[in-house]
Enzyme design. Structure first.
Site, PDB file in Angstrom:
ATOM      1  N   ASP A   1       0.841  -1.195   0.000  1.00  0.00           N
ATOM      2  CA  ASP A   1       0.000   0.000   0.000  1.00  0.00           C
ATOM      3  C   ASP A   1       0.878   1.248   0.000  1.00  0.00           C
ATOM      4  OD1 ASP A   1      -2.609  -0.988  -0.159  1.00  0.00           O
ATOM      5  OD2 ASP A   1      -2.633  -1.471   1.981  1.00  0.00           O
TER       6      ASP A   1
ATOM      7  N   ASP B   1     -10.160  -4.901  -0.870  1.00  0.00           N
ATOM      8  CA  ASP B   1      -9.108  -4.426   0.037  1.00  0.00           C
ATOM      9  C   ASP B   1      -9.783  -3.611   1.134  1.00  0.00           C
ATOM     10  OD1 ASP B   1      -6.762  -3.458   1.145  1.00  0.00           O
ATOM     11  OD2 ASP B   1      -6.061  -2.439  -0.677  1.00  0.00           O
TER      12      ASP B   1
HETATM   13 ZN    ZN Z   1      -4.254  -1.776  -0.862  1.00  0.00          ZN
END
Ligand code: ZN
Length: 191
Positions: free
Chosen positions: A12, A148
């Site tokens: 991320d 997610d």
């Molecule tokens: Zn992500």
């Protein structure tokens, strides 16, 4: 995570602009790629995502996902990723409707449906996102649909049944117990 059986490692990347926090960039990705054979992917929660494509490709990421909200030129970005030899992903925030994906979905390898607002781990899943997964699946029968945010054994089954095929889990996997057991619990919940 590699030893515990993760299929991919999902990075991320946050720039402090598209989302408030700042995480890390391509240098860290390059170091992580050296740790083992599990493929890495970069989820770019950044403005101007294409400025960073080259660096993440060079770092060894096999799939790169940018946000639809961060560009007016999703096709061009997807094409440039595929030309670089990596898979192209496009992500949508919870407030972006599935219909916004209609014109780009056939030109990407993966659609990432955010099931929380991006920026922080440990959030609860937004229930309406399950419907969005179903809409995307109806629109694109063969695309990889990734989710997610808030993925755990209590939420994963609904997402799987709605058509999601790829599950990003952070907090659930690391917060207690062993990573291998937690990954197994996620797989078992879909069995
Ligand atoms: Zn992500």
């Amino acid at each position: 995570m590699m030893e515990g059986g993760a299929d991919w490692i999902h990075l991320d990347v946050m720039d402090g602009q598209f989302v408030p926090p700042i995480t890390f960039g391509a240098d860290l990705a390059a170091s992580l790629v050296k740790l083992g054979p599990t493929p890495m992917e970069a989820h770019l929660m950044t403005l101007t995502p294409d400025r960073h494509f080259e660096a993440f490709v060079a770092a060894g990421c096999k799939r790169i996902t940018f946000h639809l909200e961060a560009t007016a030129h999703a096709h061009r970005l997807a094409q440039s990723l595929r030309r670089s030899g990596v898979q192209a992903g496009v992500a949508v925030n919870p407030a972006t409707p599935a219909s916004a994906l209609a014109s780009v979905v056939s030109d990407v390898d993966l659609v990432l449906v955010m099931t929380v607002n991006p920026g922080w781990g440990g959030q609860e899943m937004i229930a309406s996102c399950v419907d969005k997964v179903r809409e995307v699946r109806a629109m694109a029968p063969h695309v990889t649909i990734q989710v997610d945010g808030g993925v755990d054994p209590t939420t994963i089954r609904r997402l799987y049944e709605a058509g999601a095929t790829d599950f990003v889990a952070g907090s659930f996997v690391v917060k207690s117990g062993t990573i291998a057991d937690n990954l197994r619990a996620l797989r078992d919940a879909c069995a």
